[in-house]
Design an enzyme around this catalytic site. Structure first.
Site, PDB file in Angstrom:
ATOM      1  N   GLU A   1      77.853 -37.050 -20.963  1.00  0.00           N
ATOM      2  CA  GLU A   1      76.919 -37.742 -21.859  1.00  0.00           C
ATOM      3  C   GLU A   1      76.703 -36.890 -23.102  1.00  0.00           C
ATOM      4  O   GLU A   1      76.076 -35.835 -23.028  1.00  0.00           O
ATOM      5  CB  GLU A   1      75.596 -37.961 -21.135  1.00  0.00           C
ATOM      6  CG  GLU A   1      75.738 -38.708 -19.818  1.00  0.00           C
ATOM      7  CD  GLU A   1      74.673 -38.296 -18.802  1.00  0.00           C
ATOM      8  OE1 GLU A   1      73.479 -38.441 -19.091  1.00  0.00           O
ATOM      9  OE2 GLU A   1      75.050 -37.812 -17.719  1.00  0.00           O
TER      10      GLU A   1
ATOM     11  N   HIS B   1      65.737 -40.664 -19.686  1.00  0.00           N
ATOM     12  CA  HIS B   1      66.577 -41.766 -20.179  1.00  0.00           C
ATOM     13  C   HIS B   1      65.785 -42.937 -20.757  1.00  0.00           C
ATOM     14  O   HIS B   1      66.098 -44.107 -20.486  1.00  0.00           O
ATOM     15  CB  HIS B   1      67.495 -42.250 -19.054  1.00  0.00           C
ATOM     16  CG  HIS B   1      68.571 -41.279 -18.664  1.00  0.00           C
ATOM     17  ND1 HIS B   1      69.096 -40.340 -19.520  1.00  0.00           N
ATOM     18  CD2 HIS B   1      69.241 -41.102 -17.485  1.00  0.00           C
ATOM     19  CE1 HIS B   1      70.036 -39.638 -18.910  1.00  0.00           C
ATOM     20  NE2 HIS B   1      70.131 -40.076 -17.669  1.00  0.00           N
TER      21      HIS B   1
ATOM     22  N   HIS C   1      76.429 -43.830 -20.684  1.00  0.00           N
ATOM     23  CA  HIS C   1      76.317 -43.213 -19.359  1.00  0.00           C
ATOM     24  C   HIS C   1      77.375 -43.700 -18.363  1.00  0.00           C
ATOM     25  O   HIS C   1      77.068 -44.015 -17.208  1.00  0.00           O
ATOM     26  CB  HIS C   1      74.905 -43.458 -18.826  1.00  0.00           C
ATOM     27  CG  HIS C   1      74.412 -42.449 -17.848  1.00  0.00           C
ATOM     28  ND1 HIS C   1      75.059 -42.163 -16.664  1.00  0.00           N
ATOM     29  CD2 HIS C   1      73.324 -41.648 -17.875  1.00  0.00           C
ATOM     30  CE1 HIS C   1      74.365 -41.238 -16.011  1.00  0.00           C
ATOM     31  NE2 HIS C   1      73.311 -40.910 -16.722  1.00  0.00           N
TER      32      HIS C   1
END
Ligand code: GLA
Length: 374
Positions: free
Chosen positions: A328, A117, A191
């Protein structure tokens, strides 16, 4: 906390208020979008975080359907990406490195030996420039962030714009744009952790999920794709017709064991970059139905396996294991090291342009079990 402004686009409103300050004194704003159909989305300029998303149930009763905190402090204290914009690269890059045009970039290894991420200070921790915009489709927030060359180890300066539009059709549309000064890799997502039953619900196992995908990308124990695109047929990954999230989650299956539940990327049954239906989730007690449409080729379905109750969220609620799910939209994990996957390379002169829509509907709960995917 005195600053308060508001503009009124046709049939909707946007109000801006201070949410708090970062440790270095910079001010964080909260922009609250309301449409004329009972939906409300609150967006923080810190991390571009969707801090709350209020959607009506079958009776028109509104409830907040995302996890988060009541105050900025909660977000600053550290959290598993609740509602945030993820960049520069959503999900994992194996061993935290890639080689592009002969140049190797070394990224943070913030998930075991892998990069996750966007690294230690990814876009979820950036302070974005936020601007309210009135559009004919509904109230909008435009967020801008310029990521300097070399930030978190990535090459090129990346200029990013993310817009959230709350449409009068009860959709939250997220559009991502980016340009770069040097060849680089980009893969952006949002997210949010959803629980469509509302804040009192502590479990999503009864939510019915459909994913429009015949294949998924199996992973190794570190959750890096092996490179295979595997058929979902006959596996617990088959969500081509609606199945309760909890129905097979604890079954004996190597992939579920690696993820501690679902934490995988599905290869969407779409071609090209047209906006198309990726997933649907319906919740039988409230009648809420979420449809996710995207221009992306993949979607990570994560069943909140790492939540452990230690995180105290809104109104002091403990967020326990699997009390929410994430969908996602993305390019496949580790694409920079897997040349057979759709490319995530962005070059100067080209524009990264990606759209995902979270569309809220209601449906009679009695019909949900029998619904077939469309
Ligand atoms: C993604 C990842 C998960 C986890 C969550 C946040 O879904 O795939 O493994 O990192 O984000 O905890």
């Amino acid at each position: 906390m005195t600053r308060q402004s508001s503009t009124a686009p046709p049939g909707g409103t946007i109000s801006t208020r201070p949410l708090g300050r970062l440790a270095d004194g910079r001010l964080v704003d909260l922009l609250v979008l309301r449409n004329n159909r009972g939906m409300q989305a609150s967006i923080s300029s810190y991390g571009g975080i969707i801090t709350s998303l209020i959607a009506p149930d079958l009776e028109g009763e509104p409830a907040d359907v995302v996890l988060g905190f009541d105050r900025l402090d909660g977000y600053l204290a550290g959290h598993p990406y609740f509602g945030a914009i993820i960049g520069r690269y959503a999900n994992r890059i194996g061993k935290g490195s890639f080689t592009l045009d002969g140049e190797t970039s070394i990224l943070a290894r913030n998930d075991g030996e892998n990069h996750l991420h966007g690294g230690i200070a990814g876009f979820d921790k950036a302070l974005w420039k936020a601007r309210p915009v009135s559009t004919p489709d509904g109230p909008q927030v435009e967020l801008e962030y310029s990521s300097v060359d070399g930030e978190e180890g990535y090459p090129g300066r990346l200029d990013v714009t993310v817009t959230y539009t709350l449409t009068h059709d009860n959709e939250l549309r997220v559009r991502y744009h980016a340009t770069t000064s040097r060849p680089t890799h980009v893969n952006l997502t949002s997210h949010s952790y959803f629980n469509l039953a509302g804040p009192e619900s502590s479990d999503v196992s009864d939510h019915l999920l459909t994913i429009n995908a015949d294949r998924f990308t199996p992973v190794d124990a570190g959750l890096i794709p092996t490179g295979e695109l595997r058929s979902v047929d006959g596996t617990p990954m088959d969500f081509r017709t609606p199945v309760a999230i909890g129905a097979r989650i604890d079954g004996v299956d190597e992939q579920l064991r690696f993820g501690g539940g679902y934490d995988h990327n599905w290869v969407l049954n779409t071609t090209g970059s047209k906006l198309s239906l990726a997933a649907k989730v319906s919740e039988p007690t409230s009648g809420r139905l979420l449809e996710v449409l995207t221009t992306e080729p993949g979607i990570q379905f994560y069943s909140g396996n790492f939540l452990d109750g230690r995180q105290l969220g809104k109104q002091g609620r403990a967020y326990g294991r699997r009390c929410a799910f994430c969908l996602e939209t993305q390019h496949f994990p580790d694409s920079p090291n897997q040349p057979q996957f759709p490319t995530t390379v962005l070059r100067p002169g080209l524009v990264y342009d990606s759209t995902t829509v979270y569309r809220f509907r209601v449906s009679d709960p009695r019909q949900m079990k029998d619904r077939s995917p469309s």
